[in-house]
Design a protein around this motif. Structure first.
Motif, mmCIF file in Angstrom:
data_model
loop_
_atom_site.group_PDB
_atom_site.id
_atom_site.type_symbol
_atom_site.label_atom_id
_atom_site.label_comp_id
_atom_site.label_asym_id
_atom_site.label_seq_id
_atom_site.Cartn_x
_atom_site.Cartn_y
_atom_site.Cartn_z
ATOM 1 N N PRO A 42 2.584 32.598 31.920
ATOM 2 C CA PRO A 42 1.569 33.549 32.420
ATOM 3 C C PRO A 42 0.452 33.848 31.427
ATOM 4 C CG PRO A 42 3.456 34.770 31.669
ATOM 5 C CD PRO A 42 3.763 33.324 31.407
ATOM 6 N N ARG A 44 0.313 34.559 28.075
ATOM 7 C CA ARG A 44 0.424 35.557 26.997
ATOM 8 C C ARG A 44 0.129 34.831 25.686
ATOM 9 N NH1 ARG A 44 4.905 36.976 30.351
ATOM 10 N NH2 ARG A 44 4.628 39.075 31.260
ATOM 11 N N SER A 70 -1.808 37.869 31.071
ATOM 12 C CA SER A 70 -0.728 37.693 32.045
ATOM 13 C C SER A 70 -0.912 38.570 33.276
ATOM 14 C CB SER A 70 0.619 38.002 31.390
ATOM 15 O OG SER A 70 0.642 39.334 30.911
#
Length: 260
Positions: A42, A44, A70
């Protein structure tokens, strides 16, 4: 009811983006000509770590990318997953439970409200993900990544990027997001036509026209009835006069009979 949903979760989840840079130190034995930086959904980035040489003996430093994107990516994927599940559910209901769907007009109304909500959420999530993707591109720009390395701040050392990330798949996800918005927003009209709001509005105008025709017909009947009543009253008056005259003429007979 029409449900079309183009989901693109696999485009985001399965894409692994790579940045490859090299650090060429004065002492060639300290150099690293293949530093790969991998990041994916996602996104990060502040948790993505990589080791680079410091060009001071065998020493290395561990660095991290900058930013956490994210929230926009997960929000986008969440809307895609829920819209896909709702499309499957609505398809099953429409095929196998058509009578329940149209009962009391409750099904089309719920479907219409959900369509409006999902259309709005697709627009918001696609815009948020487009902005998030733009930030991801800026944070993973190879020129920006090179600036994070302390060895690259020394002019005697040479740092460069071999190749940067490929964004075609992630750009496609943004396009599919806006395409979903267009499709869901277009479905609003088709679902609206099945609701009682559309049917009630369609029936209102013919009713008004028929009311006008009924009123005109009743007025015409009333006028004809009034004319007939007037004629009947006149005729009745004439009959009443004739009857009265006859009664007077017949009355003389008994009077003369009494006198006799």
């Amino acid at each position: 009811m029409c449900h079309v949903s183009v989901t693109n979760n696999n485009v985001i989840i399965l894409i692994l983006t790579v940045v490859l840079v090299i650090v060429d130190c004065i002492n060639k034995s300290d150099s690293n000509l293949s530093i790969g930086i991998n990041f994916a959904y996602p996104f990060r980035l502040n948790r993505v770590e990589f080791d680079v040489p410091m060009c001071e003996g065998r020493r290395q430093e561990r660095l991290y990318l900058i930013g956490d994107f994210s929230s926009s990516a997960e929000f986008f994927v969440t809307i895609a997953v829920f819209s896909f599940l709702y499309s499957l559910l609505a398809t099953v209901v429409y095929i196998f439970f058509q009578n329940k769907y149209r009962e009391n007009n409750r099904g089309p109304l719920i479907d219409f409200i959900v369509m409006v909500v999902f259309s709005f959420m697709w627009l918001v999530s696609s815009s948020a993900w487009a902005k998030g993707l733009s930030d991801v591109k800026a944070a993973t720009d190879p020129d920006e990544v090179v600036l994070l390395m302390s060895a690259c701040k020394v002019q005697t050392n040479k740092c460069s990027s071999v190749y940067g990330p490929r964004w075609s798949g992630l750009n496609t996800s943004v396009v599919f997001g806006y395409l979903n918005f267009v499709l869901w927003a277009g479905n609003i009209w088709f679902v609206f036509k099945e609701t009682g709001w559309h049917k009630g509005g369609a029936a209102r105008y013919p009713a008004s026209s028929s009311e006008k025709q009924t009123t005109a017909f009743n007025q015409q009947v009333y006028n004809q009835g009034s004319f007939d009543q007037s004629g009947g009253a006149f005729t009745g008056t004439g009959d009443f006069a004739q009857s009265e005259y006859s009664q007077v003429g017949n009355y003389s007979g008994p009077t003369s009979y009494t006198n006799q």
